[in-house]
Design a protein around this motif. Structure first.
Motif, short mmCIF file in Angstrom:
data_model
loop_
_atom_site.label_atom_id
_atom_site.label_comp_id
_atom_site.label_asym_id
_atom_site.label_seq_id
_atom_site.Cartn_x
_atom_site.Cartn_y
_atom_site.Cartn_z
N ALA A 108 0.93 -1.15 0.05
CA ALA A 108 -0.05 0.05 0.24
C ALA A 108 0.85 1.29 0.04
O ALA A 108 0.60 2.15 -0.34
N SER A 109 1.88 1.14 0.72
CA SER A 109 2.86 2.30 0.78
C SER A 109 3.65 2.68 -0.59
O SER A 109 4.37 3.63 -0.66
N ASP A 110 3.61 1.66 -1.41
CA ASP A 110 4.51 1.73 -2.75
C ASP A 110 3.86 1.10 -3.74
O ASP A 110 4.35 -0.14 -4.28
N ARG A 111 2.89 1.47 -4.32
CA ARG A 111 1.96 0.78 -5.45
C ARG A 111 2.62 1.32 -6.82
O ARG A 111 3.18 2.50 -7.05
N TYR A 112 2.34 0.27 -7.51
CA TYR A 112 2.81 0.31 -9.09
C TYR A 112 1.49 0.10 -9.88
O TYR A 112 0.56 -0.53 -9.66
N GLU A 113 1.41 0.80 -11.16
CA GLU A 113 0.27 0.55 -11.92
C GLU A 113 0.91 0.07 -13.19
O GLU A 113 1.89 0.58 -13.69
N VAL A 114 0.14 -1.10 -14.01
CA VAL A 114 0.74 -2.16 -14.99
C VAL A 114 0.44 -1.07 -16.27
O VAL A 114 -0.89 -0.80 -16.36
N GLY A 115 1.47 -1.03 -17.08
CA GLY A 115 0.87 -0.34 -18.54
C GLY A 115 0.93 -1.49 -19.44
O GLY A 115 0.72 -2.68 -19.39
N LYS A 116 1.49 -1.11 -20.41
CA LYS A 116 1.30 -1.95 -21.71
C LYS A 116 2.33 -3.16 -21.72
O LYS A 116 3.53 -3.08 -21.13
N GLU A 117 1.99 -4.19 -22.22
CA GLU A 117 2.90 -5.47 -22.27
C GLU A 117 4.33 -5.40 -23.18
O GLU A 117 3.69 -4.83 -24.37
N LEU A 118 5.41 -5.57 -22.89
CA LEU A 118 6.41 -5.57 -23.63
C LEU A 118 7.11 -6.91 -24.18
O LEU A 118 7.88 -6.91 -25.23
N GLY A 119 6.60 -7.95 -23.59
CA GLY A 119 7.27 -9.29 -23.88
C GLY A 119 6.87 -10.27 -23.12
O GLY A 119 6.08 -10.01 -21.97
N SER A 120 6.97 -11.65 -23.37
CA SER A 120 6.71 -12.59 -22.46
C SER A 120 7.48 -13.82 -22.55
O SER A 120 8.22 -13.99 -23.50
N GLY A 121 7.45 -14.75 -21.82
CA GLY A 121 8.19 -16.00 -21.71
C GLY A 121 7.27 -17.24 -21.44
O GLY A 121 6.34 -16.98 -21.16
N ALA A 122 7.95 -18.35 -20.99
CA ALA A 122 7.23 -19.47 -20.56
C ALA A 122 6.38 -19.19 -19.38
O ALA A 122 4.89 -19.72 -19.15
N ALA A 123 6.86 -18.58 -18.17
CA ALA A 123 6.16 -18.35 -17.00
C ALA A 123 6.04 -17.03 -16.66
O ALA A 123 5.58 -16.61 -15.47
N ARG A 163 5.60 -12.46 -17.81
CA ARG A 163 5.43 -11.32 -18.93
C ARG A 163 6.15 -10.04 -18.26
O ARG A 163 6.22 -9.92 -17.16
N VAL A 164 6.42 -9.26 -19.33
CA VAL A 164 6.99 -8.10 -19.08
C VAL A 164 6.37 -6.94 -19.44
O VAL A 164 5.62 -6.89 -20.58
N PHE A 165 5.98 -6.03 -18.52
CA PHE A 165 5.15 -4.84 -18.92
C PHE A 165 5.80 -3.67 -18.16
O PHE A 165 6.76 -3.52 -17.66
N ALA A 166 5.48 -2.25 -19.06
CA ALA A 166 6.06 -0.94 -18.68
C ALA A 166 4.94 -1.00 -17.31
O ALA A 166 3.76 -1.53 -17.22
N GLY A 217 5.65 8.75 -10.04
CA GLY A 217 5.12 9.00 -11.47
C GLY A 217 6.27 8.33 -12.28
O GLY A 217 6.09 8.53 -13.57
N GLU A 218 7.39 7.95 -11.77
CA GLU A 218 8.47 7.18 -12.60
C GLU A 218 7.94 6.14 -13.24
O GLU A 218 7.37 5.05 -13.07
N CYS A 219 8.52 5.97 -14.68
CA CYS A 219 8.28 4.80 -15.56
C CYS A 219 9.24 3.85 -15.43
O CYS A 219 10.28 4.08 -15.50
N LEU A 220 8.80 2.47 -15.31
CA LEU A 220 9.88 1.63 -14.99
C LEU A 220 9.28 0.33 -15.76
O LEU A 220 8.32 0.43 -16.63
N ALA A 221 9.64 -0.87 -15.67
CA ALA A 221 9.40 -2.07 -16.32
C ALA A 221 9.29 -3.12 -15.03
O ALA A 221 9.85 -3.16 -14.08
#
Length: 145
Positions: A47-62, A64-67, A74-78
């Protein structure tokens, strides 16, 4: 409104030992009708450090990578979202979790301007979230070949 990620949809003896590590997120997830899959607009993290998932960038067997966006700054990360239920299908779950923990440990110790750095790590009953610097510009493999 975005839904929180992680709900005890797939309880079993293989993942039961991780139930305590979900405590930081389980309360808000249970209250909000959490979803089983990571998708755009979903929220994760304590709750003190929430992130919002953006668009999917890639995926593997188990995994997925998202922005993603850190809500506090407001920092953009992956984020690499590893589905532990799918990881179970890849073989010995204890070996798979050991490899994943090793990856997190190595990335946590590395800090260099020419390496994508681990910025955070969140673990729930069904998910491992590795929050990393976002590197734009396409796939490295495409640049090499």
């Amino acid at each position: 409104p975005a839904a929180s990620i992680d709900t005890p949809l797939c309880r079993g003896p293989l993942l039961g030992s991780m139930a305590g590590s979900a405590a930081s997120m389980a309360g808000s997830a249970a209250a909000s009708g959490a979803m089983a899959e990571v998708q755009t607009g979903a929220l994760f993290g304590p709750a003190s450090d929430r992130y919002e998932v953006g668009k999917e960038l890639g995926s593997g067997a188990a995994s997925r990578v998202f922005a993603c966006r850190r809500l506090n700054t407001g920092e953009c990360l992956a984020v690499k979202a590893v589905d532990l239920r799918r990881l179970c299908l890849l073989g010995d779950i204890h070996e798979q979790l050991s490899r994943l923990d090793s990856e997190v440990g190595i990335l946590h110790e590395l800090n260099h301007e020419r390496i994508v750095n681990l910025r955070g790590f969140h673990k729930t009953e069904h998910w491992y979230f590795l929050v990393m610097e976002l590197v734009e510009g396409g796939e490295l493999f495409d640049l090499i070949v």
